[in-house]
Design a protein around this motif. Structure first.
Motif, short mmCIF file in Angstrom:
data_model
loop_
_atom_site.label_atom_id
_atom_site.label_comp_id
_atom_site.label_asym_id
_atom_site.label_seq_id
_atom_site.Cartn_x
_atom_site.Cartn_y
_atom_site.Cartn_z
N LEU A 1 1.06 -1.25 -0.01
CA LEU A 1 -0.09 0.15 -0.02
C LEU A 1 0.98 1.08 -0.12
CD1 LEU A 1 -2.85 -0.87 2.46
CD2 LEU A 1 -2.94 -1.17 0.13
N SER A 2 1.96 1.29 0.50
CA SER A 2 2.81 2.49 0.84
C SER A 2 4.13 1.84 0.97
CB SER A 2 2.33 3.29 1.64
OG SER A 2 2.46 2.84 3.18
N GLY A 3 5.40 2.48 0.79
CA GLY A 3 6.91 2.33 1.05
C GLY A 3 7.34 1.43 -0.30
N GLN A 4 8.40 1.12 0.02
CA GLN A 4 9.09 0.07 -0.80
C GLN A 4 10.00 -1.12 -0.41
OE1 GLN A 4 11.98 3.64 -2.51
NE2 GLN A 4 10.76 3.52 -4.50
N ALA A 5 10.07 -2.03 -1.17
CA ALA A 5 10.71 -3.29 -0.75
C ALA A 5 11.75 -3.71 -1.78
CB ALA A 5 9.70 -4.35 -0.29
N ALA A 6 12.35 -4.69 -1.34
CA ALA A 6 13.42 -5.54 -2.35
C ALA A 6 13.02 -7.07 -2.18
CB ALA A 6 14.93 -5.11 -2.08
N SER A 7 13.13 -7.76 -3.39
CA SER A 7 13.08 -8.93 -3.41
C SER A 7 14.40 -9.45 -3.68
CB SER A 7 12.23 -9.36 -4.45
OG SER A 7 12.21 -10.90 -4.63
N THR A 8 15.10 -10.51 -2.88
CA THR A 8 16.43 -11.21 -2.82
C THR A 8 16.40 -12.65 -2.69
OG1 THR A 8 16.74 -10.93 -0.54
CG2 THR A 8 17.32 -9.06 -2.00
N ARG A 9 17.14 -13.33 -3.14
CA ARG A 9 17.16 -14.58 -3.09
C ARG A 9 18.83 -15.22 -2.66
NH1 ARG A 9 15.37 -17.19 -8.44
NH2 ARG A 9 13.32 -16.56 -7.38
N ASP A 10 18.80 -15.91 -1.64
CA ASP A 10 19.82 -16.44 -1.07
C ASP A 10 20.33 -17.56 -1.94
OD1 ASP A 10 19.62 -15.23 1.52
OD2 ASP A 10 18.10 -16.79 2.13
N SER A 11 21.82 -17.39 -2.13
CA SER A 11 22.62 -18.24 -3.08
C SER A 11 23.92 -18.77 -2.41
CB SER A 11 22.67 -17.65 -4.57
OG SER A 11 23.67 -16.81 -4.34
N ASP A 12 24.48 -19.74 -3.21
CA ASP A 12 25.70 -20.01 -2.55
C ASP A 12 26.75 -19.06 -2.41
OD1 ASP A 12 24.73 -22.56 -2.26
OD2 ASP A 12 25.55 -23.24 -4.11
N HIS A 13 26.68 -17.98 -3.34
CA HIS A 13 27.48 -16.58 -3.45
C HIS A 13 27.01 -15.57 -2.71
CE1 HIS A 13 29.58 -19.29 -6.60
NE2 HIS A 13 28.52 -19.44 -7.25
N GLY A 14 25.97 -15.72 -1.82
CA GLY A 14 25.44 -14.83 -1.15
C GLY A 14 24.10 -14.18 -1.49
N LEU A 15 23.75 -13.12 -1.05
CA LEU A 15 22.42 -12.57 -1.48
C LEU A 15 22.22 -11.98 -2.77
CD1 LEU A 15 20.06 -12.75 0.36
CD2 LEU A 15 20.45 -10.13 0.93
N TYR A 16 21.43 -12.63 -3.76
CA TYR A 16 21.32 -12.25 -4.87
C TYR A 16 20.24 -11.31 -5.20
CZ TYR A 16 20.54 -12.84 -10.05
OH TYR A 16 20.50 -12.47 -11.51
N PRO A 17 20.31 -10.08 -5.66
CA PRO A 17 19.13 -9.03 -5.76
C PRO A 17 18.55 -9.34 -6.93
CG PRO A 17 21.04 -8.02 -6.63
CD PRO A 17 21.60 -9.39 -5.93
N LEU A 18 16.94 -9.54 -6.71
CA LEU A 18 15.86 -9.90 -7.87
C LEU A 18 15.54 -8.43 -8.16
CD1 LEU A 18 14.33 -12.86 -6.40
CD2 LEU A 18 16.18 -12.79 -8.25
N VAL A 19 14.32 -8.04 -7.79
CA VAL A 19 13.33 -7.00 -8.40
C VAL A 19 12.94 -5.82 -7.17
CG1 VAL A 19 12.33 -7.97 -10.47
CG2 VAL A 19 11.33 -8.05 -8.31
N PRO A 20 12.94 -4.70 -7.39
CA PRO A 20 12.47 -3.58 -6.61
C PRO A 20 10.87 -3.75 -6.42
CG PRO A 20 13.15 -2.52 -8.51
CD PRO A 20 13.66 -4.09 -8.57
N LEU A 21 10.39 -3.53 -5.43
CA LEU A 21 8.96 -3.60 -5.24
C LEU A 21 8.49 -2.13 -4.63
CD1 LEU A 21 8.53 -7.24 -3.59
CD2 LEU A 21 8.11 -6.61 -6.07
N GLY A 22 7.19 -1.66 -5.28
CA GLY A 22 6.73 -0.56 -4.89
C GLY A 22 5.52 -0.59 -4.46
N ARG A 23 4.68 0.60 -4.47
CA ARG A 23 3.36 0.80 -4.06
C ARG A 23 2.33 -0.01 -5.12
NH1 ARG A 23 -0.25 5.23 -4.68
NH2 ARG A 23 1.47 6.20 -6.15
N GLY A 24 1.54 -0.78 -4.86
CA GLY A 24 0.75 -1.51 -5.78
C GLY A 24 0.94 -2.80 -6.26
N GLU A 25 2.42 -2.97 -5.91
CA GLU A 25 2.99 -4.33 -6.32
C GLU A 25 2.83 -5.73 -5.54
OE1 GLU A 25 6.45 -3.83 -9.29
OE2 GLU A 25 7.01 -2.41 -7.66
N ILE A 26 2.98 -6.76 -5.93
CA ILE A 26 2.59 -8.01 -4.76
C ILE A 26 4.08 -8.81 -4.81
CG2 ILE A 26 0.23 -8.03 -5.62
CD1 ILE A 26 1.01 -10.12 -7.62
N PHE A 27 3.85 -9.45 -3.52
CA PHE A 27 4.90 -10.39 -3.22
C PHE A 27 4.21 -11.83 -2.52
CE2 PHE A 27 5.15 -7.58 0.28
CZ PHE A 27 5.03 -8.34 1.59
#
Length: 213
Positions: free
Chosen positions: A157-183
């Motif tokens: 509804l408000s604010g921002q988030a980040a989607s990440t995935r754990d991997s053998d090489h550390g944290l892998y960034p996926l996509v930024p998420l903002g208002r109106g987006e889903i996870f």
């Protein structure tokens, strides 16, 4: 009943996001920031003031029947309200008129062009958003953790988030998420383990939807 027999005045617990409405219907209140509990993930802290007949009646809690069997001190309710009042902006959906909840959610999503709501008419959107549970979190909170079982999704509804995935090489960034987006879509209605983390980059509000809702 056992708690009253032993003089318990307050019952503390934590709940996963999809159980928030259930606990509020029982008479529990949200009273502090959410927490990340090892082994359980994002949890909403709750407290039940067992002598607060007024609140239990307002929620139509099944615990009211038990409370009515005992002497309930007004001092217990007053102390609770003075020390554990809900944080400003925290919504208890069962105490809010549906129209008010709709206005609250709509004002935050207005102009977002949400993909999650695309193709739905106004009444559909209203039904969807008022069936969910509005939660708040702080910047840095991990609101969904990779590998945990879940069966809910969320619309920001408000604010921002980040989607990440754990991997053998550390944290892998996926996509930024903002208002109106889903996870949480992949685990919705299937109880699959989450395939990624969702971390709040700012203070954030989101509405949680379950298959039952």
């Amino acid at each position: 009943q056992l708690g009253r027999q032993h003089g318990v005045e307050y019952c503390f617990c934590g709940a996963s996001p999809h159980l928030v409405k259930f606990y509020e219907t029982m008479g529990f209140r949200r009273y502090k920031d959410n927490i990340d509990l090892p082994g359980h993930g994002f949890q909403v802290p709750f407290v039940l003031a067992v002598e607060d007949e007024r609140h239990l009646a307002g929620q139509r809690s099944p615990f009211l029947r038990i409370a009515n069997q005992w002497d309930n001190s007004p001092a217990s309710r007053e102390w609770f309200l003075a020390n554990f009042s809900q944080e400003p902006g925290t919504i208890c959906e069962s105490l809010v008129d549906e129209a008010e909840l709709w206005d609250y959610s709509r004002s935050r999503l207005q102009g977002s062009g949400s993909v999650a709501l695309r193709g739905l008419d106004g009444e559909d959107v209203r039904a969807l958003l008022t069936a969910g549970t509005v939660l708040r979190c702080r910047a840095g909170d991990v609101v969904a953790r990779q590998g945990q079982r879940a069966n809910d999704l969320a619309i920001i509804l408000s604010g921002q988030a980040a989607s990440t995935r754990d991997s053998d090489h550390g944290l892998y960034p996926l996509v930024p998420l903002g208002r109106g987006e889903i996870f949480g879509v992949l685990s919705y209605d299937s109880e699959l383990r989450r395939s990624s983390n969702t971390v709040a980059l700012t203070d954030m509000e989101f509405v949680v939807l379950t298959p039952a809702a």
